[in-house]
Design a protein around this motif. Structure first.
Motif, PDB file in Angstrom:
ATOM      1  N   GLU B  17       0.899  -1.302   0.010  1.00 32.84           N
ATOM      2  CA  GLU B  17      -0.064   0.030  -0.114  1.00 32.84           C
ATOM      3  C   GLU B  17       0.851   1.291  -0.033  1.00 32.84           C
ATOM      4  O   GLU B  17       2.155   1.228   0.172  1.00 32.84           O
ATOM      5  CB  GLU B  17      -1.009  -0.041   1.204  1.00 32.84           C
ATOM      6  N   ALA B  18       0.274   2.448  -0.073  1.00 35.64           N
ATOM      7  CA  ALA B  18       1.094   3.544  -0.276  1.00 35.64           C
ATOM      8  C   ALA B  18       1.040   4.404   1.217  1.00 35.64           C
ATOM      9  O   ALA B  18      -0.241   4.194   1.723  1.00 35.64           O
ATOM     10  CB  ALA B  18       0.341   4.429  -1.263  1.00 35.64           C
ATOM     11  N   VAL B  19       1.716   5.037   1.359  1.00 29.49           N
ATOM     12  CA  VAL B  19       1.840   5.928   2.793  1.00 29.49           C
ATOM     13  C   VAL B  19       2.362   7.311   2.465  1.00 29.49           C
ATOM     14  O   VAL B  19       3.182   7.517   1.803  1.00 29.49           O
ATOM     15  CB  VAL B  19       2.575   4.984   3.711  1.00 29.49           C
ATOM     16  N   THR B  20       1.703   8.279   3.310  1.00 29.54           N
ATOM     17  CA  THR B  20       2.212   9.693   3.256  1.00 29.54           C
ATOM     18  C   THR B  20       2.757   9.746   4.706  1.00 29.54           C
ATOM     19  O   THR B  20       2.400   9.699   5.776  1.00 29.54           O
ATOM     20  CB  THR B  20       1.080  10.538   2.933  1.00 29.54           C
ATOM     21  N   LEU B  21       4.101  10.604   4.686  1.00 29.01           N
ATOM     22  CA  LEU B  21       4.545  11.055   5.757  1.00 29.01           C
ATOM     23  C   LEU B  21       4.736  12.617   5.714  1.00 29.01           C
ATOM     24  O   LEU B  21       5.178  12.951   4.728  1.00 29.01           O
ATOM     25  CB  LEU B  21       5.925  10.442   5.918  1.00 29.01           C
ATOM     26  N   ASP B  22       4.104  13.006   6.657  1.00 31.03           N
ATOM     27  CA  ASP B  22       3.911  14.704   6.906  1.00 31.03           C
ATOM     28  C   ASP B  22       5.292  15.314   7.364  1.00 31.03           C
ATOM     29  O   ASP B  22       5.784  14.954   8.196  1.00 31.03           O
ATOM     30  CB  ASP B  22       2.637  14.857   7.868  1.00 31.03           C
ATOM     31  N   GLY B  62      11.542   7.048  -8.455  1.00 31.95           N
ATOM     32  CA  GLY B  62      10.870   5.904  -8.284  1.00 31.95           C
ATOM     33  C   GLY B  62       9.706   5.575  -7.551  1.00 31.95           C
ATOM     34  O   GLY B  62       8.783   6.463  -7.880  1.00 31.95           O
ATOM     35  N   ARG B  63       9.522   5.056  -6.475  1.00 33.25           N
ATOM     36  CA  ARG B  63       8.400   4.902  -5.578  1.00 33.25           C
ATOM     37  C   ARG B  63       8.325   6.080  -4.715  1.00 33.25           C
ATOM     38  O   ARG B  63       7.367   6.294  -4.001  1.00 33.25           O
ATOM     39  CB  ARG B  63       8.611   3.766  -4.914  1.00 33.25           C
ATOM     40  N   TYR B  64       9.180   6.903  -4.635  1.00 29.81           N
ATOM     41  CA  TYR B  64       9.247   8.157  -3.767  1.00 29.81           C
ATOM     42  C   TYR B  64       8.746   9.348  -4.613  1.00 29.81           C
ATOM     43  O   TYR B  64       9.272   9.744  -5.806  1.00 29.81           O
ATOM     44  CB  TYR B  64      10.562   8.439  -3.053  1.00 29.81           C
ATOM     45  N   SER B  65       7.793  10.044  -3.865  1.00 25.42           N
ATOM     46  CA  SER B  65       7.377  11.416  -4.522  1.00 25.42           C
ATOM     47  C   SER B  65       7.188  12.380  -3.393  1.00 25.42           C
ATOM     48  O   SER B  65       6.702  12.163  -2.269  1.00 25.42           O
ATOM     49  CB  SER B  65       6.049  11.343  -5.510  1.00 25.42           C
ATOM     50  N   SER B  80       5.051   4.700  -2.458  1.00 31.26           N
ATOM     51  CA  SER B  80       4.016   3.968  -3.049  1.00 31.26           C
ATOM     52  C   SER B  80       4.412   2.588  -3.059  1.00 31.26           C
ATOM     53  O   SER B  80       5.683   2.016  -2.970  1.00 31.26           O
ATOM     54  CB  SER B  80       3.797   4.356  -4.614  1.00 31.26           C
ATOM     55  N   ALA B  81       3.601   1.518  -3.073  1.00 31.20           N
ATOM     56  CA  ALA B  81       3.807   0.150  -3.063  1.00 31.20           C
ATOM     57  C   ALA B  81       4.648  -0.209  -1.961  1.00 31.20           C
ATOM     58  O   ALA B  81       5.840  -0.747  -2.220  1.00 31.20           O
ATOM     59  CB  ALA B  81       4.296  -0.401  -4.554  1.00 31.20           C
ATOM     60  N   SER B  82       4.275   0.176  -0.634  1.00 31.60           N
ATOM     61  CA  SER B  82       5.289  -0.010   0.216  1.00 31.60           C
ATOM     62  C   SER B  82       5.992  -1.612   0.239  1.00 31.60           C
ATOM     63  O   SER B  82       5.293  -2.613   0.058  1.00 31.60           O
ATOM     64  CB  SER B  82       4.832   0.210   1.715  1.00 31.60           C
ATOM     65  N   GLY B 110      11.596  13.324  13.033  1.00 27.34           N
ATOM     66  CA  GLY B 110      11.520  12.098  12.278  1.00 27.34           C
ATOM     67  C   GLY B 110      10.208  11.086  12.472  1.00 27.34           C
ATOM     68  O   GLY B 110       9.521  11.373  13.342  1.00 27.34           O
ATOM     69  N   THR B 111      10.004  10.335  11.659  1.00 25.05           N
ATOM     70  CA  THR B 111       8.844   9.300  11.632  1.00 25.05           C
ATOM     71  C   THR B 111       9.322   8.044  11.472  1.00 25.05           C
ATOM     72  O   THR B 111       9.921   7.759  10.545  1.00 25.05           O
ATOM     73  CB  THR B 111       7.976   9.837  10.678  1.00 25.05           C
ATOM     74  N   ILE B 112       8.997   7.089  12.507  1.00 26.59           N
ATOM     75  CA  ILE B 112       9.457   5.873  12.223  1.00 26.59           C
ATOM     76  C   ILE B 112       8.431   5.039  11.394  1.00 26.59           C
ATOM     77  O   ILE B 112       7.108   5.180  12.028  1.00 26.59           O
ATOM     78  CB  ILE B 112       9.317   5.171  13.657  1.00 26.59           C
ATOM     79  N   LEU B 113       8.462   4.302  10.265  1.00 22.79           N
ATOM     80  CA  LEU B 113       7.555   3.937   9.657  1.00 22.79           C
ATOM     81  C   LEU B 113       7.733   2.187   9.695  1.00 22.79           C
ATOM     82  O   LEU B 113       9.062   1.602   9.645  1.00 22.79           O
ATOM     83  CB  LEU B 113       7.835   4.106   8.147  1.00 22.79           C
ATOM     84  N   ARG B 114       6.710   1.576   9.642  1.00 28.24           N
ATOM     85  CA  ARG B 114       6.822   0.095  10.035  1.00 28.24           C
ATOM     86  C   ARG B 114       5.983  -0.560   8.982  1.00 28.24           C
ATOM     87  O   ARG B 114       4.594   0.011   8.955  1.00 28.24           O
ATOM     88  CB  ARG B 114       6.262  -0.463  11.401  1.00 28.24           C
ATOM     89  N   VAL B 115       6.330  -1.294   8.081  1.00 31.99           N
ATOM     90  CA  VAL B 115       5.536  -2.053   7.060  1.00 31.99           C
ATOM     91  C   VAL B 115       5.118  -3.310   7.715  1.00 31.99           C
ATOM     92  O   VAL B 115       6.262  -4.109   7.766  1.00 31.99           O
ATOM     93  CB  VAL B 115       6.289  -2.043   5.738  1.00 31.99           C
ATOM     94  N   LYS B 116       3.911  -3.718   7.467  1.00 35.31           N
ATOM     95  CA  LYS B 116       3.480  -4.972   7.875  1.00 35.31           C
ATOM     96  C   LYS B 116       3.305  -5.921   6.827  1.00 35.31           C
ATOM     97  O   LYS B 116       2.520  -5.661   5.523  1.00 35.31           O
ATOM     98  CB  LYS B 116       2.162  -4.681   8.622  1.00 35.31           C
ATOM     99  N   SER B 117       3.560  -7.187   6.925  1.00 34.33           N
ATOM    100  CA  SER B 117       3.313  -8.041   5.922  1.00 34.33           C
ATOM    101  C   SER B 117       2.003  -8.736   5.951  1.00 34.33           C
ATOM    102  O   SER B 117       0.975  -8.580   6.972  1.00 34.33           O
ATOM    103  CB  SER B 117       4.409  -9.241   5.822  1.00 34.33           C
TER     104      SER B 117
END
Lengths: 114, 117
Positions: B17-22, B62-65, B80-82, B110-117
């Motif tokens: 999924e896509a994610v937005t960091l503010d 790439g996947r970053y915008s 995009s497409a985490s 900073g923001t900690i991002l965790r991608v879940k499977s």
């Protein structure tokens, strides 16, 4: 993009001693920067190192504690002097690429002071 | 006053999924640059994307915008497409352009991002 290397990658030191961190860039750069990242914190700029002139230190950082050398356009050192446990941090070197206007970092030096 | 504000201490996203960091920023300098970096647990700072204040289009890599909204002074990072390998700390940073400001890079918390499977 510039490739930046740092030595050592990590070290464990005794309080009261000093450690010199080396930073090497694979191309000539005018401005190099030294940052500190304390555990769980963001990055804080220690100083800007320009070749041929004294480093410019940020508020809260002094030359006696963090002497910096910049002997040429590809190399710089940061010394952490008279260390205490509060100096335990990641120290990162950085350079600015004026062509792309981006800024790159070395891999960092993870310092632990006992 | 804070120059760079990241209001999300931590974020979770489902893999693919896509994610937005503010990120919001504060400056009166008309010339500035905005950066996003990724810091995995190894500690290295990996440059992701850059947006100049005069750039007309949003930066993409790439996947970053970068969703750059100048009037709102925001520079959100969209991934995009985490992937699982995206799990890391993400920092937003700004460099004000004029020598008066020293060309320094100032970082957000900073923001900690965790991608879940």
């Amino acid at each position: 993009s510039a490739v930046i290397s740092q030595k050592p990658s990590r070290d464990i030191c005794q309080r009261g001693t000093s450690l010199t961190i080396q930073c090497q860039v694979d191309s000539q750069v005018t401005m190099m920067f030294w940052y500190r990242q304390q555990p769980g914190q963001s990055l804080t700029l220690i100083a800007t190192a320009n070749q041929g002139s004294e480093a410019t230190y940020e508020s809260g950082f002094v030359i006696d504690k963090f002497p910096i050398s910049r002997p040429n356009l590809t190399f710089s050192t940061l010394t952490v002097s008279n260390m205490s446990p509060e100096d335990s941090s990641i120290y990162l070197c950085s350079s600015r690429d004026f062509i792309t206007d981006t800024q790159y970092f070395g891999p960092g030096t993870r310092l632990t002071v006992l | 006053a804070q120059k760079i504000t990241q209001t999300q201490p931590g974020m979770f996203v489902q893999e693919k999924e896509a994610v937005t960091l503010d990120c919001t920023y504060d400056t009166s300098d008309p010339s500035y640059g905005l950066f996003w970096y990724k810091q995995p647990s190894s500690g290295e700072m990996i440059f992701l994307i850059y947006q100049g204040s005069y750039d007309q289009q949003n930066a993409t890599e790439g996947r970053y915008s970068l969703n750059f909204q100048k009037a709102r002074k925001s520079a959100n990072l969209v991934i995009s497409a985490s992937q699982l390998g995206d799990s890391a700390m993400y920092f937003c940073a700004m460099r004000e352009g004029t020598m008066e400001y020293g060309n320094k890079l100032v970082f957000g918390a900073g923001t900690i991002l965790r991608v879940k499977s």
